[in-house]
Design an enzyme around this catalytic site. Structure first.
Site, short mmCIF file in Angstrom:
data_model
loop_
_atom_site.label_atom_id
_atom_site.label_comp_id
_atom_site.label_asym_id
_atom_site.label_seq_id
_atom_site.Cartn_x
_atom_site.Cartn_y
_atom_site.Cartn_z
N ARG A 1 -5.88 0.41 4.18
CA ARG A 1 -4.77 0.99 3.43
C ARG A 1 -4.43 0.16 2.19
O ARG A 1 -4.06 0.71 1.15
CB ARG A 1 -3.54 1.22 4.32
CG ARG A 1 -2.99 0.00 5.08
CD ARG A 1 -2.06 0.50 6.17
NE ARG A 1 -1.33 -0.53 6.91
CZ ARG A 1 -1.79 -1.24 7.93
NH1 ARG A 1 -3.04 -1.07 8.34
NH2 ARG A 1 -1.01 -2.10 8.57
N HIS B 1 0.60 -9.07 12.73
CA HIS B 1 0.07 -8.45 13.94
C HIS B 1 1.27 -8.04 14.80
O HIS B 1 2.08 -8.90 15.16
CB HIS B 1 -0.82 -9.45 14.67
CG HIS B 1 -1.67 -8.82 15.73
ND1 HIS B 1 -1.13 -8.12 16.77
CD2 HIS B 1 -3.01 -8.75 15.86
CE1 HIS B 1 -2.10 -7.66 17.54
NE2 HIS B 1 -3.25 -8.02 17.00
N SER C 1 0.92 5.27 4.70
CA SER C 1 -0.27 5.40 5.55
C SER C 1 -0.08 6.54 6.55
O SER C 1 1.03 7.05 6.74
CB SER C 1 -0.54 4.09 6.30
OG SER C 1 0.40 3.96 7.36
N HIS D 1 0.98 -5.67 2.39
CA HIS D 1 1.73 -4.91 3.40
C HIS D 1 3.21 -5.28 3.40
O HIS D 1 3.60 -6.33 2.89
CB HIS D 1 1.13 -5.22 4.77
CG HIS D 1 -0.33 -4.92 4.82
ND1 HIS D 1 -0.82 -3.73 5.30
CD2 HIS D 1 -1.40 -5.62 4.37
CE1 HIS D 1 -2.13 -3.72 5.17
NE2 HIS D 1 -2.52 -4.86 4.61
N THR E 1 2.15 -0.35 13.13
CA THR E 1 0.74 -0.35 12.73
C THR E 1 0.09 -1.72 12.85
O THR E 1 -0.94 -1.87 13.50
CB THR E 1 0.61 0.16 11.28
OG1 THR E 1 1.39 1.34 11.13
CG2 THR E 1 -0.84 0.46 10.95
N GLU F 1 -1.26 -7.29 7.32
CA GLU F 1 0.07 -7.05 7.89
C GLU F 1 0.28 -8.00 9.06
O GLU F 1 -0.68 -8.53 9.63
CB GLU F 1 0.16 -5.58 8.34
CG GLU F 1 1.52 -5.16 8.89
CD GLU F 1 2.69 -5.53 7.99
OE1 GLU F 1 2.88 -6.75 7.75
OE2 GLU F 1 3.41 -4.64 7.54
N HIS G 1 0.83 -1.22 0.00
CA HIS G 1 0.00 0.00 0.00
C HIS G 1 0.87 1.26 0.00
O HIS G 1 2.03 1.25 0.42
CB HIS G 1 -0.91 -0.01 1.24
CG HIS G 1 -0.13 -0.05 2.51
ND1 HIS G 1 0.44 1.06 3.07
CD2 HIS G 1 0.20 -1.10 3.31
CE1 HIS G 1 1.09 0.72 4.15
NE2 HIS G 1 0.97 -0.59 4.33
C1 DG2 Z 1 4.25 -1.59 8.84
C2 DG2 Z 1 5.52 -2.36 8.67
O1 DG2 Z 1 3.31 -2.23 8.06
O2 DG2 Z 1 6.44 -2.00 9.61
O3 DG2 Z 1 2.95 -2.46 10.64
O4 DG2 Z 1 4.20 -0.74 11.07
O5 DG2 Z 1 3.21 -2.26 5.54
O6 DG2 Z 1 1.14 -2.15 6.85
O7 DG2 Z 1 2.72 -0.17 6.78
P1 DG2 Z 1 2.55 -1.66 6.77
C3 DG2 Z 1 3.77 -1.60 10.31
P2 DG2 Z 1 7.93 -2.53 9.69
O8 DG2 Z 1 7.91 -4.00 9.93
O9 DG2 Z 1 8.62 -2.16 8.38
O10 DG2 Z 1 8.48 -1.75 10.85
#
Ligand code: DG2
Length: 249
Positions: free
Chosen positions: A61, A90, A13, A183, A22, A88, A10
């Site tokens: 996202r 968890h 964000s 993600h 996130t 993503e 995505h």
């Molecule tokens: C990011 C990846 O996920 O973070 O969850 O913070 O791709 O959904 O923005 P995304 C998050 P990192 O593992 O690169 O810190």
């Protein structure tokens, strides 16, 4: 004949720009991220890479990115399949925390173990935590005992690869050009699987936001070229470097 698989993280964000972990928190794209998703459409159009079907996570996202990218190349009408298995990872109790502050508080080794090791999970997120998704109705189909409260990359591989080898592979085998909008870590898991990257080496792989990554796959769904090809390689290299540096202030 080769099958075409396009991976798209995505666009940026609201929480990527604030440098917050996130995970499953359902934040939207910011303005820059919307622009990245529209630019992804231009890159797809330039190469006449027009998806026949799209797979997304259950997070807005990725859903929003897929919509903007498809709308921009006049493919907004194609079939959409969604699965929590493309979510993503968890991020457990780290969700909502600032990455640079977390690194400062716990030190670089712990920070990198949580962020990039293959098998170290972050601490569990309590079911009633502010950023918990445990009772979110969109995950009601996942049995409670299997519903994630913190995942490492190994966990993501375990829940994502079965979806790839069933649902995504079926579309590829049918000759469709497949877009997967997901993600940073769910795509790292998929790239690890496709390119057979070791548990150690995957730590060094970062996926930039908003730049399509094309894999041409043979009949066994093995990449014709390892690593695939970013449609804008320079921007991808700069974007991956920025992701790697997210612990710095
Ligand atoms: C990011 C990846 O996920 O973070 O969850 O913070 O791709 O959904 O923005 P995304 C998050 P990192 O593992 O690169 O810190």
């Amino acid at each position: 004949m080769t099958a075409k698989l396009i991976l798209l993280r995505h666009g940026e964000s609201e929480w990527n720009s604030k440098n917050l972990f996130t995970g499953w928190v359902d934040v939207d794209l910011n303005e820059k991220g919307e622009g990245e998703a529209r630019h992804a459409a231009d890159l797809l159009k330039e190469e006449n890479l027009l998806p026949d079907v799209v797979h997304t996570s259950l997070l807005r996202r990725a859903i929003h990115t897929a919509y903007l990218a498809l709308d921009g190349c006049d493919r907004h009408w194609i079939p959409v399949r969604r699965s929590w298995r493309l979510n993503e990872r968890h991020y457990g109790a780290l969700q909502g925390l600032n990455k640079a502050e977390t690194k400062e508080k716990y030190g670089n080794d712990q920070f990198m173990a949580w962020r990039r090791s293959y098998d170290v999970r972050p601490p569990d997120l309590e079911h009633d935590g502010e950023y918990s998704q445990f009772n979110d109705p969109r995950y009601a189909d996942i049995p409670e005992a299997e519903r994630p409260v913190a995942e490492c990359l190994k966990d993501v591989v375990a829940r994502m690869v079965p979806y790839f080898t069933s649902d995504i592979a079926a579309d590829l085998a049918a000759g469709k050009t497949v877009l997967v909008a997901a993600h940073g870590n769910s795509l790292r898991a998929l790239v690890k699987h496709l390119d057979e990257i070791s548990d150690e080496d995957i730590a060094g792989l970062n996926i930039p936001t908003g730049i399509p990554l094309l894999y041409e796959l043979d009949d066994d769904l093995k990449p014709v070229t390892k690593g695939g090809r970013y449609l804008d390689p320079e921007a991808a290299a700069a974007g991956a470097k920025a992701v790697a540096n997210q612990g710095s202030k």
